[in-house]
Enzyme design. Structure first.
Site, PDB file in Angstrom:
ATOM      1  N   ARG A   1       0.624  -0.899  -0.046  1.00 56.84           N
ATOM      2  CA  ARG A   1       0.055  -0.002  -0.076  1.00 56.84           C
ATOM      3  C   ARG A   1       1.250   1.398  -0.198  1.00 56.84           C
ATOM      4  NH1 ARG A   1      -4.617  -2.434   1.011  1.00 56.84           N
ATOM      5  NH2 ARG A   1      -5.203  -3.926   2.499  1.00 56.84           N
TER       6      ARG A   1
ATOM      7  N   THR B   1      -9.594  -8.032  -5.595  1.00 58.13           N
ATOM      8  CA  THR B   1      -9.546  -7.379  -3.882  1.00 58.13           C
ATOM      9  C   THR B   1     -10.536  -8.936  -3.557  1.00 58.13           C
ATOM     10  OG1 THR B   1     -10.369  -6.195  -2.222  1.00 58.13           O
ATOM     11  CG2 THR B   1     -11.055  -5.994  -4.849  1.00 58.13           C
TER      12      THR B   1
ATOM     13  N   ARG C   1     -13.690  -4.461   4.665  1.00 54.17           N
ATOM     14  CA  ARG C   1     -13.047  -3.040   5.243  1.00 54.17           C
ATOM     15  C   ARG C   1     -14.476  -2.762   5.107  1.00 54.17           C
ATOM     16  NH1 ARG C   1      -8.010  -0.458   3.692  1.00 54.17           N
ATOM     17  NH2 ARG C   1      -7.814  -2.176   2.701  1.00 54.17           N
TER      18      ARG C   1
HETATM   19  O1  F6P Z   1      -8.721  -5.073   1.058  1.00 56.14           O
HETATM   20  C1  F6P Z   1      -8.550  -6.390   1.255  1.00 56.14           C
HETATM   21  C2  F6P Z   1      -8.278  -6.398   3.540  1.00 56.14           C
HETATM   22  O2  F6P Z   1      -8.448  -7.522   3.647  1.00 56.14           O
HETATM   23  C3  F6P Z   1      -9.943  -5.668   4.160  1.00 56.14           C
HETATM   24  O3  F6P Z   1     -10.478  -6.902   3.647  1.00 56.14           O
HETATM   25  C4  F6P Z   1      -8.895  -5.490   4.997  1.00 56.14           C
HETATM   26  O4  F6P Z   1      -9.996  -4.945   5.443  1.00 56.14           O
HETATM   27  C5  F6P Z   1      -7.617  -4.944   4.445  1.00 56.14           C
HETATM   28  O5  F6P Z   1      -7.459  -5.384   3.732  1.00 56.14           O
HETATM   29  C6  F6P Z   1      -6.741  -5.115   5.964  1.00 56.14           C
HETATM   30  O6  F6P Z   1      -5.699  -5.271   5.447  1.00 56.14           O
HETATM   31  P1  F6P Z   1      -3.709  -5.418   5.928  1.00 56.14           P
HETATM   32  O7  F6P Z   1      -3.412  -6.722   5.146  1.00 56.14           O
HETATM   33  O8  F6P Z   1      -3.452  -4.093   5.268  1.00 56.14           O
HETATM   34  O9  F6P Z   1      -4.090  -5.347   7.979  1.00 56.14           O
END
Ligand code: F6P
Length: 320
Positions: free
Chosen positions: A72, A126, A172
């Protein structure tokens, strides 16, 4: 178009590798030179570019995660970062870009298309299924199946002990993973961000289902509502039944992609290259009514996702 690149961005999703394979092999089929960008937009900014050959994508169709790795990247939101990204593309003579990712990744693709004139095609990758223009995103089906596998196991122990199981799934701000895994696992209750909930009604429903002879209760809660621990604590305060929280977490982002996700990956990847080969950019690919479609990227990212209330009502009718 002779030189193109691809990257995976944001949270990884099962099927991304199968999509990388489809993009690389379709590109080579059309005589293109294909480059992979490692670590998403961060790698594009830093110049992590690698050549992709036919054999670079061997034996990955069945693998979860992403071979190109993902990140990200906040720097892509700045003009400085965007200019560095464009510099990398120019340095390698790259004329078109395929971005595999979710909502945030598409916004980066939109900027590259609109402000810098880089023909870009987005592939929806996603687990969240939160993009309005496509019926399904890559990885959603596998993620729901992983949730089902875990919920099936939970059911065994919850029934033995006559408990209430609160299972938190990802998504999310979108309730689709909760909606689909709730219906498919036979949950009594689902709680999603799109619909306000009342804890007293939930307790009343638990009591009704127990009166109908059920020995356990399964509640699937989307992370966009609240965490399983917190939900279970509040629920426990209002019921004499034993409540236990389970957060499925990142397990649902991994694993070998399902047949549906591999099929989507093959078709999305191939369609993206067909578009670039026709000189078409600034589009996203998707699936609607079982047909592979493409759409203007700006139009697609500005669409608002609609919740499937009919499916939600279906659960209400069949879950007692
Ligand atoms: O967008 C995919 C996702 O798995 C969401 O469902 C979740 O909120 C987020 O990414 C978690 O992000 P990270 O892996 O950065 O904790």
């Amino acid at each position: 178009m002779k030189k193109i690149a691809l990257l995976t961005s944001g949270g990884d999703a099962p099927g991304m590798n199968a999509a990388i394979r489809a993009v690389v092999r379709s590109g080579i089929y059309y005589g293109m030179e294909v480059f992979g960008i490692e670590r998403g937009y961060a790698g594009l900014i830093e110049g992590n570019v690698i050549p992709m050959e036919m054999r670079s994508v061997s034996n990955i169709v069945q693998c979860g995660g992403t071979k190109l790795r993902s990140a990200r990247c906040m720097e892509m939101l700045t003009v400085e970062g965007q200019k560095k990204a464009v510099d990398t593309l120019e340095k390698y003579g790259i004329e078109g870009l395929v971005v595999i990712g979710g909502d945030g990744s598409f916004r980066g693709a939109e900027v590259l298309s609109r402000d810098y004139g880089v023909p870009t095609i987005g592939i929806p990758g996603t687990i969240d299924n939160d993009l309005a223009y496509t019926d399904y995103t890559l990885g959603f089906d596998t993620a729901v199946n992983t949730c089902l596998d875990i919920i099936n196991k939970l059911r065994d122990t919850m029934t033995s002990h006559e408990r209430v199981s609160v299972v938190e799934v990802m998504g999310r701000r979108c309730g689709d993973i909760a909606l689909y895994s709730g219906i498919a696992s036979g949950a009594e209750i689902i709680v999603v961000p799109e619909i306000a909930f009342d804890m007293n009604e939930i307790i009343a429903k638990i009591n009704r289902s127990r009166a109908h002879g059920k020995h356990s209760t399964l509640i699937v809660v989307a992370e966009g509502v609240m965490g399983a621990e917190e939900f279970a604590k509040r629920l426990q305060a209002g019921t004499e039944h034993d409540v236990r929280p389970t957060c499925i977490g990142h397990v649902q982002r991994g694993g070998s992609p399902s047949m549906s996700d591999r099929m989507l990956a093959a078709q999305f990847g191939n369609k993206a290259i067909r578009l670039l080969n026709d000189g078409v950019g600034n589009r996203v690919v998707g699936i609607r009514d079982n047909k592979i479609i493409d759409m203007d990227i700006i139009e697609a990212v500005s669409m608002k996702k609609e919740f499937n209330y009919e499916l939600y009502e279906t659960l209400q009718m069949i879950s007692m």
